[in-house]
Write a protein that holds these residues in place. Sequence first.
Motif, PDB file in Angstrom:
ATOM      1  N   PHE A 281       0.826  -1.207   0.000  1.00 51.61           N
ATOM      2  CA  PHE A 281       0.000   0.000   0.000  1.00 51.61           C
ATOM      3  C   PHE A 281       0.860   1.255   0.000  1.00 51.61           C
ATOM      4  CE2 PHE A 281      -2.189   3.308   2.530  1.00 51.61           C
ATOM      5  CZ  PHE A 281      -3.353   3.470   1.789  1.00 51.61           C
ATOM      6  N   GLU A 282       1.934   1.240   0.771  1.00 52.58           N
ATOM      7  CA  GLU A 282       2.755   2.443   0.957  1.00 52.58           C
ATOM      8  C   GLU A 282       3.866   2.600  -0.080  1.00 52.58           C
ATOM      9  OE1 GLU A 282       4.215   2.277   4.979  1.00 52.58           O
ATOM     10  OE2 GLU A 282       2.200   1.788   5.762  1.00 52.58           O
ATOM     11  N   ALA A 283       4.090   1.592  -0.918  1.00 59.06           N
ATOM     12  CA  ALA A 283       5.219   1.620  -1.858  1.00 59.06           C
ATOM     13  C   ALA A 283       4.892   2.519  -3.046  1.00 59.06           C
ATOM     14  CB  ALA A 283       5.548   0.209  -2.313  1.00 59.06           C
ATOM     15  N   LYS A 284       4.769   3.823  -2.767  1.00 63.25           N
ATOM     16  CA  LYS A 284       4.399   4.810  -3.776  1.00 63.25           C
ATOM     17  C   LYS A 284       5.316   6.026  -3.679  1.00 63.25           C
ATOM     18  CE  LYS A 284       0.608   2.453  -4.813  1.00 63.25           C
ATOM     19  NZ  LYS A 284       0.400   1.795  -6.105  1.00 63.25           N
ATOM     20  N   PRO A 285       6.630   5.861  -3.888  1.00 64.04           N
ATOM     21  CA  PRO A 285       7.498   7.019  -3.790  1.00 64.04           C
ATOM     22  C   PRO A 285       7.078   8.076  -4.831  1.00 64.04           C
ATOM     23  CG  PRO A 285       8.644   5.172  -4.828  1.00 64.04           C
ATOM     24  CD  PRO A 285       7.340   4.649  -4.305  1.00 64.04           C
ATOM     25  N   PRO A 286       7.097   9.360  -4.458  1.00 61.38           N
ATOM     26  CA  PRO A 286       7.676   9.927  -3.231  1.00 61.38           C
ATOM     27  C   PRO A 286       6.668  10.116  -2.102  1.00 61.38           C
ATOM     28  CG  PRO A 286       7.125  11.683  -4.746  1.00 61.38           C
ATOM     29  CD  PRO A 286       6.717  10.404  -5.431  1.00 61.38           C
ATOM     30  N   ARG A 290       3.615   9.736   3.534  1.00 60.60           N
ATOM     31  CA  ARG A 290       2.253  10.220   3.747  1.00 60.60           C
ATOM     32  C   ARG A 290       1.273   9.057   3.795  1.00 60.60           C
ATOM     33  NH1 ARG A 290      -0.603  15.550   1.143  1.00 60.60           N
ATOM     34  NH2 ARG A 290      -2.098  15.752   2.856  1.00 60.60           N
ATOM     35  N   LEU A 291       1.453   8.072   2.928  1.00 56.80           N
ATOM     36  CA  LEU A 291       0.549   6.918   2.934  1.00 56.80           C
ATOM     37  C   LEU A 291       0.693   6.086   4.199  1.00 56.80           C
ATOM     38  CD1 LEU A 291       0.720   5.740  -0.785  1.00 56.80           C
ATOM     39  CD2 LEU A 291      -1.247   6.736   0.392  1.00 56.80           C
ATOM     40  N   SER A 292       1.843   6.140   4.843  1.00 52.25           N
ATOM     41  CA  SER A 292       2.024   5.363   6.064  1.00 52.25           C
ATOM     42  C   SER A 292       1.071   5.803   7.166  1.00 52.25           C
ATOM     43  CB  SER A 292       3.472   5.465   6.555  1.00 52.25           C
ATOM     44  OG  SER A 292       3.750   6.768   7.050  1.00 52.25           O
ATOM     45  N   ALA A 293       0.544   7.026   7.061  1.00 48.56           N
ATOM     46  CA  ALA A 293      -0.395   7.523   8.066  1.00 48.56           C
ATOM     47  C   ALA A 293      -1.850   7.321   7.666  1.00 48.56           C
ATOM     48  CB  ALA A 293      -0.144   9.009   8.320  1.00 48.56           C
TER      49      ALA A 293
END
Length: 326
Positions: A281-286, A290-293
């Motif tokens: 889910f969070e593997a969206k650099p950059p 923000r997605l971690s929250a």
Amino acid sequence: MSDVTLLVADIGGTHGRFGLLEGDGLRPGGVGIEEGDAHATFEDAVAAYLGKAGARPDRAVFAVAGPVDGGRARITNRPNWTIDAGSLRRRFGFAQVTLLNDFAAQALCLPHLEPDETRRIGGARPRAGVKAAVGPGTGLGVAALLPEGNGWRALAGEGGHVEFAAVTPREAAAFEVIRKARGRVSAEDVLSGPGLARLHDAFAAIDGETEPGLQPGEVVASAGSGGARAAATVDAFLDMLARFCGDVALTFGAWGGVHLCGGVAPRLLDRLDAARFRSCFEAKPPHGERLSAVATLVVLSPIAGLIGCAAAAQATDDPGSSRGSK
């Protein structure tokens, strides 16, 4: 809405779930299911439910798994069913009929769910702000819920039909099998009940093996009983679903949380690894930090769509571009 009997229904490609409300509550009674294959038309399904319930409601709100336009709708995965608000009014004597996209209803239910009706994936908690509903079922539904004044506005489209990309070489090979059969690979082609079965067959094909065409439930059952290919298919499905949820969060700015709705996700909870899901889910650099929250949750309530229909009926203004009333 006091003293008005309201019929609510959540209509998908496989079946419709119906319920009745009186007064200002959001949770219907008399909930029943009508199988789509048992009825030639949508109106026949409505008549069958009302006949069993012995009810003559004054109003109706129908959540439909497909686009709604001008008081008319067609279910994407049951194209022979046309749903027309005017025709329903005339046949059943409804004073008002409201049609909305089924994922507009799923989104509208989110503020009204009890704590035990959701399960968090990972540690991030829901926050104020835009929320999103994503749901693999017969198809793949997507909608956003936008704060508006003292209430909410649902925004639904056909996000399940966007092009979808493979990430790993094995996914790419499986997608090529699906592309040759279907001409393109949309998110719904892989992230739905039929998509799960399609992935299972595609993985077998790239391994040079022939598997009997399993139904989605059979893939899940095989994974639970130790079937290696089925287990790998379910794990790949969940990785892709997590990535898609991250895309939806970025698309809508859904920092308030992404909710997995529909019938498929709850059945896969036993195989869902929260850390792995969150990593995808969070593997969206950059934007990974923000997605971690951003919270991810599974909606467990089987009547979520009906709650959303009731919330739409209570709304004093149009709950979203997917609503049509005639």
